[in-house]
Design an enzyme around this catalytic site. Structure first.
Site, mmCIF file in Angstrom:
data_model
loop_
_atom_site.group_PDB
_atom_site.id
_atom_site.type_symbol
_atom_site.label_atom_id
_atom_site.label_comp_id
_atom_site.label_asym_id
_atom_site.label_seq_id
_atom_site.Cartn_x
_atom_site.Cartn_y
_atom_site.Cartn_z
ATOM 1 N N HIS A 134 0.859 -1.176 0.000
ATOM 2 C CA HIS A 134 0.000 0.000 0.000
ATOM 3 C C HIS A 134 0.899 1.231 0.000
ATOM 4 C CE1 HIS A 134 -2.844 2.986 1.659
ATOM 5 N NE2 HIS A 134 -3.825 2.159 1.348
ATOM 6 N N ASP A 211 3.212 -4.042 8.170
ATOM 7 C CA ASP A 211 1.924 -3.393 7.957
ATOM 8 C C ASP A 211 0.843 -4.443 8.173
ATOM 9 O OD1 ASP A 211 -0.437 -2.334 6.995
ATOM 10 O OD2 ASP A 211 0.385 -1.633 5.097
ATOM 11 N N GLN A 214 -4.378 -5.109 6.938
ATOM 12 C CA GLN A 214 -5.315 -6.086 6.372
ATOM 13 C C GLN A 214 -5.286 -7.432 7.089
ATOM 14 O OE1 GLN A 214 -7.607 -5.389 4.235
ATOM 15 N NE2 GLN A 214 -6.881 -3.359 3.664
ATOM 16 N N LYS A 237 -10.489 -0.924 10.340
ATOM 17 C CA LYS A 237 -10.571 -2.121 9.513
ATOM 18 C C LYS A 237 -10.961 -3.362 10.319
ATOM 19 C CE LYS A 237 -7.235 -0.362 6.142
ATOM 20 N NZ LYS A 237 -8.157 -0.054 5.037
ATOM 21 N N CYS A 378 -4.654 2.374 -3.821
ATOM 22 C CA CYS A 378 -3.425 2.896 -3.186
ATOM 23 C C CYS A 378 -2.268 1.928 -3.367
ATOM 24 C CB CYS A 378 -3.667 3.174 -1.699
ATOM 25 S SG CYS A 378 -4.829 4.501 -1.387
#
Length: 423
Positions: A134, A211, A214, A237, A378
């Protein structure tokens, strides 16, 4: 088309009641009646449990935390710090002081770049990221490399499997200072082997930045088992409010980092000429903190872990991903991006439709109250690597069901016809 109709019938026969949808008031609102929400990778919906927790904070305990000595402020402080404890347990941090509250994953990653990065990256060093990142996990490192005259190195993946091959991992070497990688791609849905890559990073003297935006909504996270030096995720999220995020960092790293921002609450003492900083984690939380949304994040974590359960989330991910993959395969002109194996998608399906722009797909489906995302997600470098400038994306979560997928694929199959195109 016959195969498609058989698939729809099978989907509806196998439908099971999703007992959790009733927890989400947005689906009960008159203006949202019949909505199919398939944009969960962008943001999830909030259950009553989270909304009520935030409301209760403002109704009962609203005050500036941390400095006040009166009862109301003490209760606000307790709520805020209890939320930190909840997050620490959720990702298995060694101690709650390793949890820093931020606004989102983007801010968490920028915090690392502007603090640890500025202090430790030197001219000629390398920062390694993957091409599937991302933008939030690319732009801070671009900035850092330009500031320090370092080099940004990209790991590419096998276009058929989505896996980063061993030959690419050799780019992690003695020049590497930081390896920053997504655990789950927001386009491919692929899950990267973070533990393996962290071992390689540490072997070469680099730190591992993960990261988890997700992955955290779908996978049980254990930062100690992953041996991540830093791990970032966003509340919105995983059924928590917008505007609250988390940065986990190993204590010894945080202890030696300068503050990200300066202001109220993050100081120990200030003179006219200098200042000393508060202890971790408050050193990194300048100004009035977002206590109510931290409480909301804790409520979301308790909801997901205690009421829904990650076993159910995993089971639902696998079941719905297989159904979605099988259903999309029946539509002649649809092309799913990435590994066709449904277990490699974490409920995230980016796709193209021949001769139809993704924005048109999204607009047409919106007429039937189906919410999907369209664009580059993104992830421009990923799109350039695959030569796919934009795509549509349907992303699922545990409160979605078979009937919604059946309706979605039925309407998607008609998009080219609506556009005046022939199969």
């Amino acid at each position: 088309m016959k195969k498609f109709q058989i698939m729809l019938k099978t989907l509806l026969q196998g439908k099971t009641m999703n007992r959790f949808k009733k927890d989400f008031p947005i689906f009960e609102a008159a203006e949202n009646k019949g909505i199919i929400y398939f944009d969960n990778a962008a943001t999830t919906q909030r259950p009553y449990q989270v909304i009520n927790a935030i409301s209760d904070f403002y109704k009962k305990n609203n005050a500036n935390p941390l400095r006040g000595l009166y009862d109301l402020s003490v209760r606000a402080t307790d709520d805020y710090e209890n939320a930190r404890e909840t997050v620490a347990a959720f990702i298995n941090a060694k101690k709650s002081s390793e949890i820093i509250f931020t606004r989102n994953t983007s801010e968490s990653l920028n915090l690392i770049a502007y603090t640890w990065g500025m202090e430790n990256v030197k001219e000629g060093d390398e920062i390694v990221v993957s091409v599937m990142e991302h933008h939030s996990n690319i732009l801070p490192w671009q900035m850092l490399c330009k500031a320090k005259n370092a080099k940004l190195v990209f790991l590419e993946f096998d276009k058929k499997t989505g896996i980063i091959p061993e030959t690419e991992l050799t780019k992690i070497n003695s020049r590497t200072k930081i390896v920053a990688m997504t655990q789950v791609s927001n386009v491919l849905g692929i899950t990267n082997d973070i533990k393996k890559i962290a071992e390689l990073a540490h072997k070469n003297g680099a730190i591992m930045v993960v990261d988890g935006a997700q992955s955290t909504p779908h996978i049980r996270i254990d930062v100690q088992a992953l041996d991540a030096d830093f791990f970032a995720f966003s509340g919105h999220k995983l059924c928590a409010p917008m505007g609250i995020g988390v940065l986990y960092g190993k204590y010894e790293l945080l202890e030696n980092m300068p503050p990200f921002m300066r202001g109220g609450e993050m100081i120990e003492y200030v003179t006219r000429e200098s200042a000393t900083w508060a202890e971790i984690p408050h050193k990194f939380e300048a100004g009035t903190v977002n206590a109510a949304d931290a409480v909301g994040l804790a409520a979301a974590i308790n909801y997901l872990t205690k009421e829904v359960g990650y076993d159910f989330i995993d089971e639902q991910d696998k079941k719905l991903s297989k159904i979605m993959a099988d259903a999309l395969s029946t539509i002649k002109n649809v092309h799913v991006i990435g590994n066709p194996n449904p277990e490699k998608h974490s409920g995230i399906f980016a796709f193209t439709l021949d001769d139809v722009h993704p924005h048109d797909i999204s607009t047409i489906l919106d007429q039937d109250k189906i919410a999907i995302r369209a664009g580059h997600h993104c992830a421009h470098p990923l799109g350039d690597y695959l030569n796919i400038p934009s795509s549509a994306r349907a992303s699922l979560y545990f409160y979605n069901d078979e009937e919604e997928i059946a309706y979605f694929v039925e309407k998607l199959a008609n998009v080219r016809k609506i556009m005046g195109l022939k199969d």
